[in-house]
Structure formats: structure tokens, C-alpha cells
Design a protein around this motif. Structure first.
Motif, mmCIF file in Angstrom:
data_model
loop_
_atom_site.group_PDB
_atom_site.id
_atom_site.type_symbol
_atom_site.label_atom_id
_atom_site.label_comp_id
_atom_site.label_asym_id
_atom_site.label_seq_id
_atom_site.Cartn_x
_atom_site.Cartn_y
_atom_site.Cartn_z
ATOM 1 N N LEU A 270 0.893 -1.175 0.118
ATOM 2 C CA LEU A 270 0.083 -0.051 -0.028
ATOM 3 C C LEU A 270 0.853 1.283 0.044
ATOM 4 O O LEU A 270 0.498 2.160 -0.658
ATOM 5 C CB LEU A 270 -0.778 -0.110 1.186
ATOM 6 C CG LEU A 270 -1.931 -0.938 1.183
ATOM 7 C CD1 LEU A 270 -2.820 -1.146 2.462
ATOM 8 C CD2 LEU A 270 -3.121 -0.675 0.129
ATOM 9 N N LEU A 271 1.974 1.122 0.869
ATOM 10 C CA LEU A 271 2.969 2.403 0.908
ATOM 11 C C LEU A 271 3.471 2.805 -0.429
ATOM 12 O O LEU A 271 3.756 3.760 -1.062
ATOM 13 C CB LEU A 271 3.685 2.258 2.224
ATOM 14 C CG LEU A 271 4.748 3.361 2.206
ATOM 15 C CD1 LEU A 271 3.777 4.805 2.368
ATOM 16 C CD2 LEU A 271 5.901 3.260 3.457
ATOM 17 N N GLU B 261 -7.467 2.074 10.939
ATOM 18 C CA GLU B 261 -6.293 1.187 10.781
ATOM 19 C C GLU B 261 -6.615 0.207 9.847
ATOM 20 O O GLU B 261 -7.809 -0.274 9.803
ATOM 21 C CB GLU B 261 -5.930 0.449 12.190
ATOM 22 C CG GLU B 261 -5.531 1.153 13.225
ATOM 23 C CD GLU B 261 -4.790 0.629 14.338
ATOM 24 O OE1 GLU B 261 -4.156 -0.403 14.129
ATOM 25 O OE2 GLU B 261 -4.712 0.957 15.572
ATOM 26 N N LEU B 262 -5.551 -0.365 8.894
ATOM 27 C CA LEU B 262 -5.947 -1.039 7.961
ATOM 28 C C LEU B 262 -6.579 -2.379 8.121
ATOM 29 O O LEU B 262 -7.451 -2.839 7.570
ATOM 30 C CB LEU B 262 -4.446 -1.441 7.037
ATOM 31 C CG LEU B 262 -4.560 -2.376 5.937
ATOM 32 C CD1 LEU B 262 -5.760 -1.652 4.896
ATOM 33 C CD2 LEU B 262 -3.249 -2.602 5.398
ATOM 34 N N ALA C 233 -3.588 6.231 2.200
ATOM 35 C CA ALA C 233 -3.047 5.449 3.027
ATOM 36 C C ALA C 233 -1.718 6.124 3.744
ATOM 37 O O ALA C 233 -0.917 6.816 3.057
ATOM 38 C CB ALA C 233 -2.180 4.240 2.183
ATOM 39 N N PHE C 234 -1.379 5.870 4.913
ATOM 40 C CA PHE C 234 -0.324 6.408 5.744
ATOM 41 C C PHE C 234 0.146 5.421 6.917
ATOM 42 O O PHE C 234 -0.472 4.650 7.078
ATOM 43 C CB PHE C 234 -0.924 7.657 6.644
ATOM 44 C CG PHE C 234 -1.753 8.620 6.233
ATOM 45 C CD1 PHE C 234 -1.271 9.572 5.264
ATOM 46 C CD2 PHE C 234 -3.173 8.128 5.892
ATOM 47 C CE1 PHE C 234 -1.975 10.515 4.708
ATOM 48 C CE2 PHE C 234 -3.942 9.286 5.361
ATOM 49 C CZ PHE C 234 -3.316 10.386 4.762
ATOM 50 N N GLN C 235 1.582 5.549 6.874
ATOM 51 C CA GLN C 235 2.012 4.471 7.968
ATOM 52 C C GLN C 235 2.771 5.546 9.120
ATOM 53 O O GLN C 235 3.133 6.534 8.593
ATOM 54 C CB GLN C 235 3.209 3.546 7.393
ATOM 55 C CG GLN C 235 4.219 4.321 6.757
ATOM 56 C CD GLN C 235 5.371 4.583 7.693
ATOM 57 O OE1 GLN C 235 5.660 3.961 8.727
ATOM 58 N NE2 GLN C 235 5.930 5.690 7.186
ATOM 59 N N VAL D 69 -0.618 1.018 9.820
ATOM 60 C CA VAL D 69 -0.832 1.653 8.613
ATOM 61 C C VAL D 69 -2.321 1.981 8.610
ATOM 62 O O VAL D 69 -3.227 1.368 8.984
ATOM 63 C CB VAL D 69 -0.849 0.717 7.522
ATOM 64 C CG1 VAL D 69 -1.493 1.155 6.213
ATOM 65 C CG2 VAL D 69 0.408 -0.164 7.420
ATOM 66 N N LEU D 70 -2.944 3.148 8.137
ATOM 67 C CA LEU D 70 -3.951 3.781 8.325
ATOM 68 C C LEU D 70 -4.595 4.267 6.834
ATOM 69 O O LEU D 70 -3.726 4.545 6.156
ATOM 70 C CB LEU D 70 -3.913 5.301 9.218
ATOM 71 C CG LEU D 70 -3.622 4.997 10.793
ATOM 72 C CD1 LEU D 70 -3.406 6.293 11.181
ATOM 73 C CD2 LEU D 70 -4.525 4.200 11.368
#
Length: 735
Positions: free
Chosen positions: A92-93, A239-240, A270-272, A301-302
């Protein structure tokens, strides 16, 4: 006090299936037709010849984004993080970074043919009510053309969906809405109040055999819907792992693919974020330590909607700028010290903190608001342009009384004395100092009382609108219910320890102050109330609760306490149920202002609340009704609600939920706790509901021991936010 009191619970939606409360839906008037954040809603207006409030706010947003981009460009470069993620988190990132860098088109990143891309809708905030003045019918954004609505109505009827959804659907999907629905029937999920199972039925009717649970369009729509429900519950992201688990519960066969498709379409980001503490590792993806020794470092991971993600990042940047810049020096250090020395109690400590810092937090109960009021007067005496801006009109009026001024007076720049406005009116320029040539607000000090009500979007606009060298004071009671919109700005800042914090030592007086203070620390104690400041009224069922409430408001409280019915506010957990706001308001109207309800159930003299947008609550009364709509007087303003918007934005207001009552205080309050409210009881709800009473509190008590258990054992439900993580690299921790 003869019996221990107990509060109740507010209506919630199924938001995200995360178990979190959904204050956004609690507040909005209406149910399935309630507007959601970002959707056209409300009955705001503009005076002839003036810039509309929507345009003003969009202009403020454009200025804000330009500032963000300039500041990001000035930074030396991005900080590399998450380079050693693994599994789905890494995919995802990598995908997000590749798309953002332009190295690959989104479809190529996810290994699928490039679909017909759909531009993300520009988030447009609802128009605001016009300032107080002569009664004029507000004008809102132009609605969809009648022929467009009719075309959508035909598609809805073909799919078995309620035709009443046609105007809102046409407005949301824009030009060609009927074609968009045929191409992707799950677009109906964007309409407020529509649930996945209802959208599935609509899709089956339109697509027939082509419709299936593994349809990529369904996966995207349900993903976005879950993120929207999360925002209504107060989260800025999910959260993922939680998102994919909930997608599976909603019948999405491949949740990971649904999330990837949603990211590829640009409908989510997406964010980590790195996490600290041993407890976080168990529920997060991991990456090795950067020194190569193989030590695991927890990250999460959000996934979040763009509008809230950008708002939270903008808020962090704006707050960091305030903290790291030198405040404007008006008056010498000796002048500030003299002002602090002459201020009573901990107001002096607050003045000293503000003298040298751009951002200060102030905490305390109702009595503590006298301290930021003293600060504003001291700052004004030192030559600062000092203003107060409360999140809502109830808080504005309350704080204006402490300042000794009328709300929003004077409305011109350079006030003769500190004045109080609402945050919305300050940002849109309806009231307040206005903006300078660079788009910044023309002030040196801004105090925000009731700061826990700020959500990330309002907070971001405020922080980015303040000029360099300005001072911002966020003041409030951390024990009350959180904001209706997503985020927990005040609580996150308190936890981050990013700036000075001044805790008031001024207690709330009397038996009510003692009762509420105890609730705040988890103790529900009996208090001595010789003047009947607190009265408990036990009831056996909801019917008796309604009967006793009407009796208290109409007879007992006026006779025994001397507070008339129009100054008594009823607070109950939710809108529905046998003792919710609907049932209570119907009974109270019949007793206090009987009438046929000629205009949408309302008559002149009815006590109402107008909700032009989720979270914006304007208490008022009905003046009259005519061809223009329902005429109200709300917080000193004249509002005309158009006929077709009355049902969705106006409720009777003798009884409110605790969220609707936030920011207000009444001489007498009746809190109704029916037996079906047990599941919604929490310490913040009880604290907020009981704390709205200034002189007298009656508790219609039907939940037995659930009240003391909730006070002792049920804290605020957590919200997932990113603000502390975003602030950490920009602001050093304050001891």
C-alpha cells in the motif's frame, strides 16, 4: 440528595462497526435524510451584494492550501519513513508513493487496466446562517435542475429505491447523475442514510445477473462508506487491519483488493505511522530498525478520506508554526508581569504563559472561563487585537457575558473591547476583525473557549488563518463530550505536551459544582443540596419518565425553584425511543404550546433547534411560516428555513441530546435517563449532561445502578487520529 442520579445515551449509527459513538449522527436533525459532511446542506444565506459564505469559506481554504504548499516547499526534503515495511502495508505504501511521485499511473501500480477515472468531488462546506439583521430569506447553493432530478427519480424507481432521494442524489453526483447510477449503482451509498444492504438491492435491480458481492465497484463503495461512518464516529482514519476486517463482515470477498482499488481511484489515502510502546506492536505491521540490527519497530498503517487527512496535516503545520514562532511583542515584559500580578488566581499564570508562547492550553470547569476572559482584557489593555471565537452560538453568548460585551460587538476591526464571535463567523468574515492582504486574520490573540468541540477541519482553518506572531489559547473542559466532527484536537494536544498547559484552580461552586467535579474523576457521590439544587425523580418505565418530565418543566421547577419553563432545558440520550427527544418534545409541545403544527409540525412560539449542517446547532423559536418558509429566531439571528428543508434541519427543542446542548448552560436542567439508555451511558455523557445546569438539576432516573457504574467504569470511547504523530517531529515536548 436522596438518590444517586443517572444519565442516558444518545442515538448512534452503526458507524464502521468499530464500537465507537457517532456524535455526528446524534446531532443532525432528521434521520435518513440528514446531510453528511461535505454534502450540500443547510439554509445559510447572504445579504444582497455580498460574497456568499460558501465562496468566502472556499477562498479561505484555497489560501490555506497555498500556505501549506509554500511551507512544504521550504522544507529541506521529505523524511523517509517506512522503507522496510512488509506485506500488505509495504504494498500500500509503495503504491501511494508511486502514484504521488508520478512514476506510475495508479492503475499500473495495482496491476489492473486503467479504469475510467472519476474526479474526487471538491469538499464544499455548507453555507452558514446570515448575521443578525432584518429578516431575509437565506439563499443557498443552486440545486440541481428539475429535469436532472426527474431523470434520477426514474432510475431510483427502476431500482426500487425511494424516489425522495432524487434531489440529494442529483446534487451529490452532479451532471449526468442518472448515467453515473446506471454505470455504478453503488454510488447510491454516497447519499446520507443509505446502507450497504439497501445499495445492494438497488444494484441487483439494475444490473441483474451482472451484480455480485465481488464486484470491484461494490468493494470501493463500501470502503468509502465505512470511512465516512468512521468520520461520523470521530475518527480521522482507520487502521488497515480494522478496515479490512469490517469489509469482510460486510460481505466483501477480498478486502485487501477493495482497499487497493479505493486508493487507486484516489477516493482514500494510506499512511504509515511509527508507534511507541510495547502494547502497540501486537496490533501493527512491523519494520526493522534503521540501524540494520533487526530490532522490530512498530508502525500502523491507516486509511483515511482525503479531506480529513489534509485537514489534520494542515492543522499540525499551523500549530507547529505558532509554537515555533516568536509571539508579537506588544508591551514590555514588565507590562505583562504587571498584568499577571494583578489578575486573580491562576489567571496570572495564564497571562504569563501567553506572554512568551504562541500556543497555550487552558483547562478547567465552567468557573475557569473567567480566566481567559481576564486574559483578553489584559491583552487588550496592552494594545493587542484580542478576540474570542467559540465553536457554537451557545458558547459564544456564554463567554460574551463573561467579557461584559454583547456577542459579536463591535463587528468592525479594532474592537473597543474584546468581543466574542463564533468560529464559523470569524473564518467566513461575517463577524470579527476580517483578513489582511495575505489572507490572515487581523488579530494578535485568539481565545477559543469550549475548545473540545473543535474538529480537525475547523481547527485547521483557524490555525492556518492566524498570522505569524499571533497567540492562540485553546480553553475548555477535557471531561466533556468530544467534537461532533472527526478528530480530538484538544485532547490530542493535551496528550502531546507540545505547548504550555495551565490548569485552573478555580472550582465550580455549590452542590452542582461538587457533583459534576466528582463525576469528572469517576466518582458519583451524594451531595448536600439544601436549596434543592439537585433532585432525583425515580421512574419505573419510559412512559412515567415522559409524564414526570413534563410535570417538572411545566409545574414543579417553576413553582419550587422559580425557573420558568422557557429557561428549563431537557436533556436525554437520543432522538428515538419511548423517552427520546421526539417523544419528549411531542409531550412538551402539547403541554406548553399546543397547536395543529400547520407548517411541517411547527407552530409560532414552538421552541426549536435548527441544524443547517451536522454539528451546527442553533436553538431558537418559531416566529411564523409563509410562502418563503419557516421563520425562526436563533441565537439573536433571523433565519428562514425553506419549505423543503424544514423536515431535515429543524426539530423541536424543549428536549435536546447532550451533544446538542454542548456549549450551553441553563438555569434549570432536567436530565432524563430511561431504562433503554443503559448501553449509551458513559462518564463524558453524564458529566456533560449534568454540567449544563447552572442553578438546578432534576434527574428523571430509570437506570438504577447503571449510572454509578458508567461514571466509574466507562470512559470516553477512543478515536483514531494522527495529530500527535504529525506534531511529534515538528514540536519539542514541553515538560
Amino acid at each position: 440528595m436522596s438518590t444517586e442520579p443517572e444519565p442516558a445515551t444518545e442515538d448512534t449509527t452503526d458507524a464502521v462497526d468499530t464500537g465507537s459513538e457517532t456524535p455526528g449522527t446524534v446531532e443532525a436533525a432528521g434521520s435518513a435524510s440528514d446531510p453528511r459532511p461535505g454534502e450540500p446542506a443547510g439554509d445559510g444565506g447572504e445579504a444582497a451584494g455580498q460574497l456568499s459564505e460558501v465562496e468566502a469559506e472556499l477562498s479561505a481554504q484555497r489560501i490555506e492550501r497555498e500556505r501549506i504548499e509554500r511551507r512544504k516547499a521550504e522544507k529541506q526534503g521529505p523524511i523517509e519513513a517506512g522503507g522496510k515495511l512488509s506485506g500488505t502495508a509495504a504494498d500500500l505504501l509503495a503504491a501511494v508513493r508511486a502514484v504521488e511521485s508520478g512514476a506510475k499511473p495508479a492503475a499500473a501500480v495495482f496491476g489492473a487496466p486503467e479504469p475510467a477515472r472519476r474526479p474526487a468531488p471538491e469538499p464544499v462546506r455548507p453555507p452558514r446562517p446570515a448575521p443578525a439583521g432584518p429578516a431575509t430569506a437565506p439563499t443557498g447553493p443552486a440545486g440541481p435542475a428539475p429535469e436532472a432530478v426527474q431523470s434520477v427519480r426514474r432510475v431510483l424507481a427502476e431500482g426500487g429505491a425511494p424516489e425522495a432521494l432524487a434531489p440529494q442524489t442529483a446534487a451529490l453526483l452532479g451532471e449526468g447523475a442518472q448515467d453515473a447510477l446506471r454505470a455504478d449503482p453503488w454510488q447510491l451509498l454516497r447519499v446520507g442514510g443509505v446502507r450497504p444492504e439497501q445499495a445492494d438491492g438497488f444494484a441487483r435491480a439494475l444490473l441483474g445477473a451482472e451484480c455480485g458481492p465481488d464486484d470491484e465497484r461494490r468493494g470501493r463503495a463500501v470502503t468509502v462508506w465505512l470511512l465516512e461512518q468512521a468520520a461520523l464516529a470521530g475518527h480521522t482514519a482507520l487502521e488497515l487491519s480494522r478496515l479490512t476486517a469490517t469489509l469482510a463482515q460486510r460481505g466483501v470477498p477480498d478486502p485487501d483488493a477493495a482497499v487497493q482499488s479505493t486508493l487507486a481511484e484516489g477516493e482514500a489515502l494510506a499512511f504509515q505511522d511509527a508507534l511507541d510502546g510495547p502494547g502497540s506492536a501486537a496490533r501493527s505491521e512491523h519494520t526493522e530498525d534503521t540501524d540494520g540490527e533487526g530490532e522490530e519497530r512498530p508502525v500502523r498503517v491507516l486509511i483515511g478520506l482525503e479531506r480529513y487527512a489534509l485537514a489534520e496535516e494542515s492543522l499540525a503545520d499551523g500549530l507547529a508554526r505558532l509554537v515555533n514562532s516568536t509571539p508579537k511583542q506588544d508591551g514590555s515584559a514588565a507590562d505583562w508581569e504587571q498584568a499577571a500580578a494583578s489578575a486573580p488566581g491562576s489567571a496570572g499564570e495564564l497571562i504569563r504563559a501567553v506572554a512568551g508562547h504562541g500556543l497555550v492550553l487552558h483547562t478547567g470547569g465552567e468557573a475557569s472561563l473567567a480566566e481567559p476572559a481576564a486574559l483578553l482584557h489584559a491583552a487588550h489593555a496592552l494594545g493587542l487585537r484580542a478576540w474570542a471565537a467559540a465553536p457554537g452560538p451557545l458558547g459564544r453568548d456564554r463567554f460574551a457575558a463573561l467579557l461584559g460585551t454583547e456577542p459579536a460587538e463591535p463587528p468592525s476591526p479594532g474592537p473597543a473591547a474584546p468581543a466574542a464571535v463564533t468560529v464559523t463567523d470569524l473564518l467566513t468574515g461575517v463577524e470579527g476583525p476580517g483578513r489582511d492582504a495575505d489572507g490572515a486574520l487581523g488579530l494578535d490573540l485568539l481565545v477559543v473557549p469550549d475548545a473540545p468541540q473543535l474538529d480537525v477541519e475547523a481547527g485547521a482553518l483557524l490555525a492556518e488563518s492566524l498570522p505569524d506572531g499571533a497567540r492562540l489559547v485553546l480553553a475548555g473542559d477535557p471531561a466533556v463530550l468530544g467534537s461532533v466532527g472527526p478528530g480530538r484536537v484538544f485532547a490530542d494536544l493535551l496528550a502531546a505536551r507540545a505547548c504550555p498547559q495551565v490548569a485552573s484552580r478555580r472550582p465550580d461552586p455549590g452542590p452542582l459544582g461538587e457533583l459534576v467535579s466528582g463525576i469528572g474523576i469517576g466518582e458519583l457521590s451524594q451531595v448536600e443540596a439544601p436549596g434543592k439544587e439537585v433532585v432525583i425523580v425515580p421512574v419505573r418505565d419510559a412512559g412515567e419518565a415522559v409524564h414526570r418530565t413534563v410535570q417538572l418543566v411545566a409545574d414543579s421547577v417553576p413553582r419550587a425553584i422559580g425557573v420558568p419553563a422557557e429557561e428549563t432545558q431537557v436533556i436525554t440520550p437520543g432522538h428515538g425511543g419511548a423517552a427520546g427527544t421526539r417523544a419528549l418534545n411531542a409531550a412538551l409541545k402539547e403541554r406548553l404550546n399546543p397547536g395543529p403544527g400547520r407548517f411541517g409540525g411547527f407552530d409560532p412560539g414552538d421552541r426549536v433547534v435548527h441544524t443547517p449542517a451536522p454539528g451546527r446547532v442553533l436553538p431558537g423559536r418559531v416566529v411564523k411560516a409563509d410562502a418563503d418558509g419557516l421563520h425562526l429566531t436563533c441565537a439573536g439571528e433571523t433565519v428562514v428555513v425553506l419549505r423543503d428543508r424544514v423536515e431535515g434541519s429543524v426539530r423541536h427543542g424543549w428536549a435536546l441530546t447532550a451533544h446538542q446542548a454542548l456549549g450551553g448552560r441553563w438555569p434549570a436542567v432536567v436530565v432524563v435517563l430511561p431504562g433503554d439508555a443503559v448501553q449509551a451511558l458513559s462518564r463524558p455523557w453524564i458529566y456533560t449532561a449534568f454540567g449544563r445546569a447552572a442553578r438546578h438539576l432534576s434527574v428523571v432516573h430509570g437506570v438504577e445502578q447503571a449510572l454509578p457504574r458508567a461514571v466509574a467504569e466507562v470512559p470516553a470511547k477512543p478515536r483514531t487520529t494522527r495529530l500527535p504523530v504529525l506534531l511529534a517531529p515538528q514540536i519539542p515536548v514541553t515538560d
